[in-house]
Design a protein around this motif. Structure first.
Motif, PDB file in Angstrom:
ATOM      1  N   ASN A   1      44.344 -13.478  46.624  1.00 61.42           N
ATOM      2  CA  ASN A   1      45.558 -14.271  46.795  1.00 61.42           C
ATOM      3  C   ASN A   1      46.514 -13.635  47.799  1.00 61.42           C
TER       4      ASN A   1
ATOM      5  N   LYS B   1      45.346 -14.582  51.202  1.00 61.73           N
ATOM      6  CA  LYS B   1      45.694 -15.983  51.469  1.00 61.73           C
ATOM      7  C   LYS B   1      47.170 -16.108  51.831  1.00 61.73           C
TER       8      LYS B   1
ATOM      9  N   HIS C   1      40.074 -16.570  54.653  1.00 59.50           N
ATOM     10  CA  HIS C   1      41.207 -17.508  54.609  1.00 59.50           C
ATOM     11  C   HIS C   1      41.620 -17.940  56.014  1.00 59.50           C
TER      12      HIS C   1
END
Length: 299
Positions: A78, A81, A134
């Protein structure tokens, strides 16, 4: 002076110190808008502090450039990202990502701990994969919206420890060899979207390498991290669009292209292990020996 990266937006991971810092400064000098990512830990990966990244941002702004700091962990899915999203939110797009973050936990294989292996593999390999994945998804979506290829760049960081092999670094070398292979495969996959993928193998005197051996003043000059930045800056630029899937060595007085694995002496396969052994031993003796750490000397 011509500005190679005018208007380009680039993320540099591990951008607060050493090679990464020089990447950020030269990219900004050549007109790029830079996201300076750095967790701010020590060279073994412990600790975090966004302060060093912010210092580089302040340097870039002082020279009239544009930059923002990012403290995400490159190996966190995360976090990686969010790094891409921050670049797009701050500057409206993303053109390149320079994957430079890394740590060292050197140890001979017989003494290496599980944690020393896992930590290095995580930062280098997953820390390359997660941001690249990403960014690649972003460019794929942009290519679909545009109805044609974009002009994206992924620049990874490998090492002679991986592509040639260095004693005491089975963890680091394995990760860096993996990154070189990742680069070649990703280049083949992402070409359809207009994204190039190349790697840099730097030879630089930084906090990562300063205590590995004794360095003369001449060594330090030849291995100044500033010598690596021109390669990254050109690879980020639009001028490099015809080059992909390559590993460039930089520093210690040279630029070079590392040539990958090639099939050597070949014979027909044999079922009997005794006979197979005779033939395998023979072709092993005929094959070119592995390169030494300078890429030329034979072991």
């Amino acid at each position: 002076m011509a500005r190679l990266c005018e208007g380009r937006v680039a993320i540099v991971t591990g951008g607060a110190r050493g090679v990464g810092r020089e990447h950020c400064l030269m990219l900004a000098e050549h007109g790029a808008k830079v996201v300076v990512n750095d967790l701010g830990g020590d060279r073994s990966g412990k600790g975090n502090d966004v302060g060093p990244a912010q210092q580089v941002v302040d340097e870039i702004k002082a020279m009239g450039g544009e930059a923002v700091a990012n403290g995400d962990d490159v190996s966190d899915w995360n976090g990686a990202k969010h790094m891409i999203e921050q670049a797009v939110e701050a500057f409206g797009k993303l053109d390149a990502i320079v994957l430079n973050a890394g740590i060292l936990r050197d140890r001979m294989l017989v003494n290496m701990s599980e944690d020393e292996w896992d930590a290095v593999i995580k930062v280098h390999l997953k820390g390359t994969f997660a941001p690249a994945r990403h960014a690649a998804a972003y460019w794929r979506d942009q290519a679909k919206l545009k109805g044609g290829p974009v002009d994206g760049r992924i620049i990874t960081t490998t090492s002679v420890s991986g592509i040639y092999g260095n004693i005491g670094q089975t963890n680091y070398g394995a990760a860096k060899a993996g990154i070189a292979s990742f680069t070649i495969i990703a280049a083949r996959e992402l070409g359809r979207y207009g994204v190039t993928v190349n790697s840099i193998s730097p030879s630089a005197f930084t906090r990562m390498t300063e205590d590995l051996r004794e360095y003369s003043e001449e060594d330090k000059k030849r291995r100044d991290p500033k010598w690596i930045a021109p390669v990254a800056t050109w690879l980020v630029s639009e001028d490099s669009r015809e080059v992909t899937g390559r590993v460039f060595q930089a520093g210690n007085g040279i630029f070079a292209v590392a040539e990958g694995w090639h099939k050597g002496p070949t014979v027909d396969q044999i079922m009997d292990p005794v006979q197979a052994g005779k033939v395998l031993g023979e072709i092993a003796r005929k094959a070119r020996k592995n390169a030494g750490m300078n890429g030329l000397d034979l072991d």
